[in-house]
Motif scaffolding. Sequence first.
Motif, PDB file in Angstrom:
ATOM      1  N   MET A   1      57.013  22.622   1.390  1.00 43.51           N
ATOM      2  CA  MET A   1      58.122  22.212   0.537  1.00 43.51           C
ATOM      3  C   MET A   1      57.975  20.735   0.150  1.00 43.51           C
ATOM      4  N   ASN A   2      58.136  20.474  -1.122  1.00 43.43           N
ATOM      5  CA  ASN A   2      58.204  19.094  -1.596  1.00 43.43           C
ATOM      6  C   ASN A   2      59.639  18.630  -1.390  1.00 43.43           C
ATOM      7  N   THR A   3      59.884  17.965  -0.249  1.00 39.32           N
ATOM      8  CA  THR A   3      61.258  17.644   0.120  1.00 39.32           C
ATOM      9  C   THR A   3      61.903  16.657  -0.848  1.00 39.32           C
ATOM     10  N   GLN A   4      61.103  15.741  -1.371  1.00 41.23           N
ATOM     11  CA  GLN A   4      61.661  14.768  -2.311  1.00 41.23           C
ATOM     12  C   GLN A   4      62.147  15.458  -3.576  1.00 41.23           C
ATOM     13  N   GLN A   5      61.365  16.410  -4.079  1.00 39.10           N
ATOM     14  CA  GLN A   5      61.767  17.161  -5.265  1.00 39.10           C
ATOM     15  C   GLN A   5      62.961  18.060  -4.954  1.00 39.10           C
ATOM     16  N   ALA A   6      62.956  18.676  -3.763  1.00 41.10           N
ATOM     17  CA  ALA A   6      64.062  19.553  -3.361  1.00 41.10           C
ATOM     18  C   ALA A   6      65.367  18.763  -3.256  1.00 41.10           C
ATOM     19  N   ARG A   7      65.267  17.546  -2.746  1.00 40.28           N
ATOM     20  CA  ARG A   7      66.456  16.696  -2.621  1.00 40.28           C
ATOM     21  C   ARG A   7      66.978  16.308  -4.008  1.00 40.28           C
ATOM     22  N   PHE A   8      66.063  15.985  -4.909  1.00 39.73           N
ATOM     23  CA  PHE A   8      66.443  15.656  -6.289  1.00 39.73           C
ATOM     24  C   PHE A   8      67.141  16.847  -6.944  1.00 39.73           C
ATOM     25  N   ASN A   9      66.560  18.041  -6.775  1.00 47.14           N
ATOM     26  CA  ASN A   9      67.151  19.246  -7.360  1.00 47.14           C
ATOM     27  C   ASN A   9      68.532  19.520  -6.769  1.00 47.14           C
TER      28      ASN A   9
ATOM     29  N   GLN B   1      73.403  20.951  -7.586  1.00 45.45           N
ATOM     30  CA  GLN B   1      74.516  21.343  -6.724  1.00 45.45           C
ATOM     31  C   GLN B   1      75.596  20.261  -6.630  1.00 45.45           C
ATOM     32  N   ILE B   2      75.165  19.025  -6.444  1.00 49.37           N
ATOM     33  CA  ILE B   2      76.106  17.949  -6.137  1.00 49.37           C
ATOM     34  C   ILE B   2      76.839  17.461  -7.385  1.00 49.37           C
ATOM     35  N   ARG B   3      76.102  17.111  -8.422  1.00 49.30           N
ATOM     36  CA  ARG B   3      76.752  16.607  -9.648  1.00 49.30           C
ATOM     37  C   ARG B   3      77.741  17.620 -10.241  1.00 49.30           C
ATOM     38  N   PRO B   4      77.392  18.914 -10.321  1.00 49.07           N
ATOM     39  CA  PRO B   4      78.350  19.876 -10.873  1.00 49.07           C
ATOM     40  C   PRO B   4      79.643  19.995 -10.063  1.00 49.07           C
ATOM     41  N   TRP B   5      79.635  19.501  -8.830  1.00 50.36           N
ATOM     42  CA  TRP B   5      80.848  19.511  -8.010  1.00 50.36           C
ATOM     43  C   TRP B   5      81.598  18.181  -8.123  1.00 50.36           C
ATOM     44  N   GLN B   6      81.400  17.511  -9.212  1.00 50.03           N
ATOM     45  CA  GLN B   6      82.136  16.285  -9.538  1.00 50.03           C
ATOM     46  C   GLN B   6      81.894  15.149  -8.544  1.00 50.03           C
ATOM     47  N   VAL B   7      80.709  15.117  -7.970  1.00 51.02           N
ATOM     48  CA  VAL B   7      80.292  13.981  -7.147  1.00 51.02           C
ATOM     49  C   VAL B   7      79.408  13.122  -8.041  1.00 51.02           C
ATOM     50  N   LEU B   8      79.992  12.056  -8.604  1.00 55.35           N
ATOM     51  CA  LEU B   8      79.317  11.280  -9.635  1.00 55.35           C
ATOM     52  C   LEU B   8      79.175   9.806  -9.296  1.00 55.35           C
ATOM     53  N   ASP B   9      79.753   9.368  -8.195  1.00 55.78           N
ATOM     54  CA  ASP B   9      79.653   7.964  -7.782  1.00 55.78           C
ATOM     55  C   ASP B   9      78.187   7.633  -7.518  1.00 55.78           C
TER      56      ASP B   9
ATOM     57  N   PRO C   1      75.406  21.773   1.232  1.00 57.37           N
ATOM     58  CA  PRO C   1      75.367  20.330   1.023  1.00 57.37           C
ATOM     59  C   PRO C   1      76.407  19.814   0.044  1.00 57.37           C
ATOM     60  N   ARG C   2      76.787  20.616  -0.949  1.00 61.12           N
ATOM     61  CA  ARG C   2      77.784  20.162  -1.922  1.00 61.12           C
ATOM     62  C   ARG C   2      79.140  19.911  -1.262  1.00 61.12           C
TER      63      ARG C   2
ATOM     64  N   GLN D   1      64.169  25.858   7.962  1.00 58.46           N
ATOM     65  CA  GLN D   1      63.677  24.740   7.162  1.00 58.46           C
ATOM     66  C   GLN D   1      63.571  25.069   5.677  1.00 58.46           C
ATOM     67  N   ALA D   2      63.242  26.300   5.353  1.00 64.65           N
ATOM     68  CA  ALA D   2      63.101  26.688   3.946  1.00 64.65           C
ATOM     69  C   ALA D   2      64.429  26.614   3.204  1.00 64.65           C
ATOM     70  N   LEU D   3      65.553  26.590   3.958  1.00 63.08           N
ATOM     71  CA  LEU D   3      66.886  26.553   3.349  1.00 63.08           C
ATOM     72  C   LEU D   3      67.512  25.169   3.410  1.00 63.08           C
ATOM     73  N   ALA D   4      66.731  24.160   3.774  1.00 64.96           N
ATOM     74  CA  ALA D   4      67.287  22.823   4.004  1.00 64.96           C
ATOM     75  C   ALA D   4      68.075  22.303   2.808  1.00 64.96           C
ATOM     76  N   TYR D   5      67.654  22.648   1.596  1.00 62.07           N
ATOM     77  CA  TYR D   5      68.328  22.122   0.406  1.00 62.07           C
ATOM     78  C   TYR D   5      68.971  23.232  -0.420  1.00 62.07           C
ATOM     79  N   ALA D   6      69.153  24.388   0.195  1.00 65.66           N
ATOM     80  CA  ALA D   6      69.758  25.518  -0.502  1.00 65.66           C
ATOM     81  C   ALA D   6      71.286  25.420  -0.468  1.00 65.66           C
ATOM     82  N   ASP D   7      71.926  26.029  -1.442  1.00 64.63           N
ATOM     83  CA  ASP D   7      73.387  26.047  -1.550  1.00 64.63           C
ATOM     84  C   ASP D   7      73.941  27.189  -0.704  1.00 64.63           C
TER      85      ASP D   7
END
Length: 217
Positions: free
Chosen positions: A1-9, A14-22, A63-64, A43-49
């Motif tokens: 897993m490319n964790t940096q890309q997964a975190r960006f995604n 997930q995060i921005r659409p939930w009105q977390v914009l600060d 995470p959202r 681990q494969a679900l670390a960045y999953a919704d």
Amino acid sequence: MNTQQARFNMVEQQIRPWQVLDPQVLTVLSNVPRELFVPQAYQALAYADTEIPLGHGETMVPPRVDARLMHDLQLTGTEKVLEIGTGSGYLAALLAGRAQRVVSLEINPELASNARNNLQRAGITNVDVRVADGSTGASGDAPFDAIVLGGSVAEVPQALLQQLKVGGHLLAIVGQEPMMVATLYTRTADAAWSSKALWDHTAPRLQGFTEPTRFKF
């Protein structure tokens, strides 16, 4: 897993659409390595919704949800924060990035130990994880600028509200399935509090909190 890309995604999808914009909150979310807080088997679900099992009847919320809880506390970097329900330590890690000090209470000793290890691996040093029944808070360290509950409760105990500074906020997901609401409580005076419903979400129960009596006829 490319964790940096997964975190960006995760942040963008997930995060921005939930009105977390600060921008400062998004920076913390982009920097905290969530994979360090997820059990090895998931681990494969670390960045999953999705919720992730931690054992002992506890789970990581998506995470959202953690992101929105942190966002809605509106921390500035100077606060002393009390977290109830450490779990994996991920929400504590996020809070630590926007607060001066975090005291985190976990009722299960094994989860508390794992969370301490996770935080240490992530290089986070301003979180104090303690084994304790979170329903009674940490009166010896009160008052707190902010208190956040990492799971749902039927109602917020008065003992926790009493541990807020005047002007301080407590954020919790309150209610019964299928209707739970993230609610922000503010201590407006020595003996006065206000509350505001923010958003609907069902979350796993925190252990140790009283449930209302259910009458059977």
